[in-house]
Design an enzyme around this catalytic site. Structure first.
Site, short mmCIF file in Angstrom:
data_model
loop_
_atom_site.label_atom_id
_atom_site.label_comp_id
_atom_site.label_asym_id
_atom_site.label_seq_id
_atom_site.Cartn_x
_atom_site.Cartn_y
_atom_site.Cartn_z
N HIS A 180 0.91 -1.28 -0.17
CA HIS A 180 -0.04 -0.04 -0.13
C HIS A 180 0.79 1.19 0.06
O HIS A 180 1.99 1.20 0.62
CB HIS A 180 -1.07 -0.03 1.16
N LEU A 181 0.51 2.35 -0.59
CA LEU A 181 1.01 3.59 -0.60
C LEU A 181 -0.08 4.45 0.24
O LEU A 181 -1.31 4.50 -0.08
CB LEU A 181 1.40 4.18 -1.96
#
Length: 341
Positions: A180-181
């Site tokens: 995830h970012l």
């Protein structure tokens, strides 16, 4: 499903145009507010107190007590390359009501339909969302070319200079071992958007005269995004293979060598900052934690006393301590990686 193509990417914005929204901005913000109304967040984000610290770097200190007291307890990791563990929390286990939308670039040949933008239920800023590439593939928190590419694309879909994207590796304050970012809007001009950078090796530059010691790559209008991503990933892959904790921050910025009539407000390129750093170790939840936003200069405090006592000097010391030794350790290797590019 949110569809877009390469023609929708916006390379030039201005701090004078904060009221101009793209289709991406409008969709994200509308749906994010709807999720607030539905009560899907652990708390509703608001700036409790914000100060720009006096001094050269204009550090932005934000008090967010809720993130310290109401956030999901993070997992602790011992390796950057720790394998995905389905028994731990991951994003396939969240309420699908937290999804904002699936998205797809129709200009690519990819048939992938499980790239998702979701709310972060413990937001650190306005419209704080999570980019979840290929969510059902259950990839560990190890960034790859594909996820870096779509992260830059989403940033370029915005008409706002305030949009930011960040990535924390394991052992660099990542809380979940599922790829995830972070994406959010920070409505303040920041020092690293237009500060001087120094050519280092090939397309790689060094951040100069700033306490977070690291590297920067610049994407300009007309550059081929896929080639740019491959170039940046050379360094990221090196850090991963060496098991070195790292943080990445992506922001709109100013390319001063391009013709520009308004150097103070215009943003006509993208800067990707990469910091090798010391391991975050056991995460303290009540103090200033130097993760990707903090290395960029956006300091999130969860404790009122820490917030009230912060100075540019104290922040400078923390950011230098976290990054300088790792920077010096890898500096020559990074130079050699890019010598022939």
């Amino acid at each position: 499903m949110f569809y877009y193509d390469d023609k929708d990417l916006i390379f030039t914005t201005s701090w004078k145009s904060l009221s101009i929204y793209s289709k991406f901005d409008e969709t994200l913000k509308r749906l994010w507010r709807n999720k607030e109304d539905e009560g899907l967040f652990r708390y509703n984000y608001k700036e409790e107190n914000v100060i720009v610290l006096p001094g050269k770097y204009g550090f932005l200190a934000v008090l967010n007590i809720n993130r310290g007291t109401k956030r999901r307890k993070p997992n602790i990791f011992t390796s950057v390359l720790e394998p995905f563990n389905d028994n731990l929390f991951n994003f396939t286990k969240v309420n699908e009501g937290e999804y904002l939308f699936k998205f797809s670039n129709t200009s690519s040949n990819s048939s992938n339909i499980d790239d998702i933008l979701a709310i972060n239920t413990s937001p650190l800023g306005y419209f704080h969302s999570l980019i979840l590439p290929k969510i059902n593939s259950k990839l560990p928190q190890v960034i790859n070319e594909y996820s870096l590419n779509i992260a830059v694309q989403l940033l370029l879909l915005s008409a706002s200079p305030a949009i930011r994207v960040g990535f924390n590796s394991l052992c660099a304050f990542a809380s979940v071992n599922h790829l995830h970012l972070h994406l959010y809007y920070l409505q303040y001009k920041m020092y690293l958007e237009d500060c001087d950078i120094e050519h280092f090796s090939g397309p790689c530059h060094k951040i100069i005269d700033y306490p977070s010691k690291g590297f920067v790559f610049v994407l300009k209008c007309g550059d081929l995004l896929s080639n740019f991503v491959k170039t940046v990933f050379i360094m990221i892959n090196y850090l991963q293979q060496k098991n070195i904790p790292h943080n990445i921050f992506i922001t709109r910025a100013l390319a001063k060598d391009l013709n520009n009539d308004d150097l103070n407000n215009s943003r006509n390129c993208v800067r990707v900052f990469i910091w090798a750093r010391t391991s975050s170790g056991d995460k303290a939840m009540d103090k200033f934690s130097p993760a990707t936003c903090e290395l960029f200069g956006h300091l999130v405090f969860k404790d009122k006393s820490e917030f009230s006592e912060v100075t540019e000097y104290s922040v400078t010391k923390i950011l230098t301590d976290v990054t300088e030794s790792s920077f010096l350790l890898i500096e020559n290797d990074i130079k050699n990686l890019y010598l022939n590019l």
